[in-house]
Scaffold this active site. Sequence first.
Site, short mmCIF file in Angstrom:
data_model
loop_
_atom_site.label_atom_id
_atom_site.label_comp_id
_atom_site.label_asym_id
_atom_site.label_seq_id
_atom_site.Cartn_x
_atom_site.Cartn_y
_atom_site.Cartn_z
N THR A 178 0.84 -1.19 0.00
CA THR A 178 0.00 0.00 0.00
C THR A 178 0.88 1.24 0.00
O THR A 178 1.98 1.24 0.57
CB THR A 178 -1.04 -0.03 1.15
OG1 THR A 178 -1.87 1.13 1.02
CG2 THR A 178 -0.39 -0.05 2.52
N GLU A 179 0.44 2.27 -0.70
CA GLU A 179 1.27 3.43 -1.01
C GLU A 179 1.87 4.09 0.23
O GLU A 179 2.94 4.69 0.17
CB GLU A 179 0.45 4.50 -1.76
CG GLU A 179 0.07 4.14 -3.17
CD GLU A 179 -1.31 3.55 -3.26
OE1 GLU A 179 -1.60 2.60 -2.49
OE2 GLU A 179 -2.11 4.03 -4.08
N ASN A 180 1.12 4.05 1.34
CA ASN A 180 1.59 4.76 2.53
C ASN A 180 2.64 3.99 3.32
O ASN A 180 2.89 4.32 4.47
CB ASN A 180 0.40 5.15 3.42
CG ASN A 180 -0.49 3.98 3.77
OD1 ASN A 180 -0.87 3.21 2.90
ND2 ASN A 180 -0.82 3.83 5.03
N SER A 231 8.39 3.75 -0.83
CA SER A 231 7.15 3.12 -1.30
C SER A 231 6.94 3.38 -2.79
O SER A 231 6.58 2.47 -3.55
CB SER A 231 5.96 3.66 -0.51
OG SER A 231 4.78 2.99 -0.87
#
Lengths: 228, 228, 235, 235
Positions: free
Chosen positions: A50-52, A92
């Site tokens: 996930t991007e975060n 990320s």
Amino acid sequence: MNVRGQLNQEQIAWRAAQDIEDGQYVNLGIGFPEKVAAYTVKGREPIFHTENGVLGFGRAPAKGEEDWDLINAGKKAITLKPGAAFFDHATSFAMIRGGHLDVAILGALQVASNGDLANWRVGSKGVPAVGGAMDLVNGAKRVAVLTDHVARDGAPKLVERCTFPLTGVGCVTRIYTSLAVIDVDIPAARFVLREKLPHLSMDDLQFVTGAKLHVEGEVGNLEVPELS
Amino acid sequence: MNVRGQLNQEQIAWRAAQDIEDGQYVNLGIGFPEKVAAYTVKGREPIFHTENGVLGFGRAPAKGEEDWDLINAGKKAITLKPGAAFFDHATSFAMIRGGHLDVAILGALQVASNGDLANWRVGSKGVPAVGGAMDLVNGAKRVAVLTDHVARDGAPKLVERCTFPLTGVGCVTRIYTSLAVIDVDIPAARFVLREKLPHLSMDDLQFVTGAKLHVEGEVGNLEVPELS
Amino acid sequence: MNKHYASAAEAVADICDGATVMIGGFGGSGAPIELIHALIDAGPKHLTVVNNNAGNGHVGLAAMIEQGMVDKLICSFPKSKDPTAFSERYLAGRIELELAPQGTLAERIRAGGAGIPAFYTPTAYGTELGEGKPVAEFDGRPYLQERWLKADYALIKAELGDPYGNLTYRLAARNFSPLMAMAAGQTIAQVGRLVDAGGIEPEAVVTPGIFVNRLVEIADPAQEEVLNQAEARYP
Amino acid sequence: MNKHYASAAEAVADICDGATVMIGGFGGSGAPIELIHALIDAGPKHLTVVNNNAGNGHVGLAAMIEQGMVDKLICSFPKSKDPTAFSERYLAGRIELELAPQGTLAERIRAGGAGIPAFYTPTAYGTELGEGKPVAEFDGRPYLQERWLKADYALIKAELGDPYGNLTYRLAARNFSPLMAMAAGQTIAQVGRLVDAGGIEPEAVVTPGIFVNRLVEIADPAQEEVLNQAEARYP
């Protein structure tokens, strides 16, 4: 449109999950694409990104068990699997932009037969918000789309050229819809039909598709279990 | 050159150490500049950075106590102080290039009155090796040089224009030599004499300097304790 | 998912002639000696090697160069206490050298891993190492354009590894390894200890497993510096 | 050396009108609520704020916007469950928005901290967010040139901090904070616990102290999400 046996979102997600291989690194877009995780094929273990800044997260926690420092890109609470890792946002997106993700699965407003995707805004009104979609479509090794075959107003979502603002050019290679599985031959700018609902005629499918559906070899039956 | 009272390397390092303030982040070049750490002014605590990813290291370990995973950029064994940190090379040079280091102190083959520095190779022969010098001179907030005032063959090292291959352009702002402390007024491309050995005449100092020494206000006495 | 290989030999077996290989470490700190020696045993030729240095003595990278496996070296500082393996070949014109400032080398490798094809840096502007590179001015200051650096393989040394490929590093042995892990098609890590999934705290992971393809456990790995003090040679 | 400040109010006291302020966090995860609220108390105006989002509800960044302190927002996703603070002002033309793709935003901030004035990315090529940006082709693929992003101040939230400013982060609250710490002239961190020098293992440091200027200890910090569920408002 009201086609008999048309797949619901769960079923489209199930079909997309069949193409995710063991050990692949996968990013699922916020909302509808997140459903894909629930249908991971038994015996396969994809690792979700996930991007975060999380790799290796699992299901949502039970209500009341949320830790709001542990969320996904949709700001929903998540849990970790053993072997998870945290990292900063630059790392990320290095994973994304650097081609380390095997698969990104996103929603779509429109997908064109040249692989262009529009999924971040409808027009020039309202508050624009893009998030990580433009990075994902330019970075993942394989970019797939989950979508109803047509928009709520009946307009085709699979088109010759996107009219909504683009998310990325020539990026989508496979589309999972409520009626069919379609590959995008980006160099030739054409849709290639791979699977369709068994009882749906080619003519009916073409009728609700905004660009020509090509056929190469056999068209498979899109068969999906009952899910809701 | 044989000037009475000419400073040795320890004394030049001592003088440079007087200009390092409490809490400053400092990178000392391999070899001669490393000596500066030993003369840290009492009551001040600079934090030393080394290119290979350490902040907050201390003295060399006792012989036999070396851990060869814990070295500095000169590949010498070091020890850590409490509050030290490790990081990768990209982060280490982000500190340098991004302007986070307060001071870099390097050796020199030649320094020019326009601030140009040559310190990485003499000509085009042999095996060239640059290390982190070019990053340091372009990144640190303050770049200072430690050097004998003239080369072993008597040639000036402080010159109007470097003839050896450059390490960086317009980067050095202060030079600590065996005879003097000289600032470089880079915009005006001139050396400004700040301190000289007390008994050394201006004429004698100018004679061994390859570019004009300007004076602005008082010239201080370069007074340094006996050290060896 | 398990990225574990039984031996260094198996982990490096498919590295073939002409490959570009990044090798972690700064001098001997972090040098993956056992992986390098396994590669010497395998013996591919015409390699391009990316490392900060050019080896020291007659083990590790220096031994690879002595075996004639390396056609080209990309590094910042090809000098060491005993640099003869590289310097003799270089001065005889038998090995190509691409010299890069250390920070530029590190950033080019990171850029390769991060999908950044080019970036600007002030480093080396106005020097012979900047010659021929595109120059652009930003906010009144001149900068050089530098290109990303990628490799077919990276050989790195880590302290802990888990089956997913998550890694931690020991002390300053970290240096280039996290960057090289990002920039290679296949990253091969020798780890001092292979732990179970969950054996590394998620917050303590330095290199996330997505950047690592193969793991070999090498307990008590050799230190290049110690080998050199003992005047070791390989093979 | 001790970067410790006694209170959030003291730590943010010199942030003045017109400053550019980066604020860590992704949604509420990592949002430095206590520092933001101290800044609201201080009340500087005409700020440019860099954050991934645009606030949620009526606390934290959303409250700053409601107070009319923010002239311009640089972010990737100015939407949330309760986005009215931003959206009403934006639609009324009272706040400027610079929208950047999330990875480009992150990389621009890192570039600011790393002294890289510009870099190339494939992201947003051919889209309206790429319009007007320089395009260059590398190895046959088109890329956009993006510029670094710096700030006068960064407000971030960490878990542990030591007197040198070394930081660790809790779970996914890390996100943008390590990057913003690099890119600001003055980085102000609220830490859940201030430990002695040596209280963070050197290998476990995520943000080295060189990137951090001021520390405030805020034990049991507020979570934006929890405040919003309780329909909190600030002030």
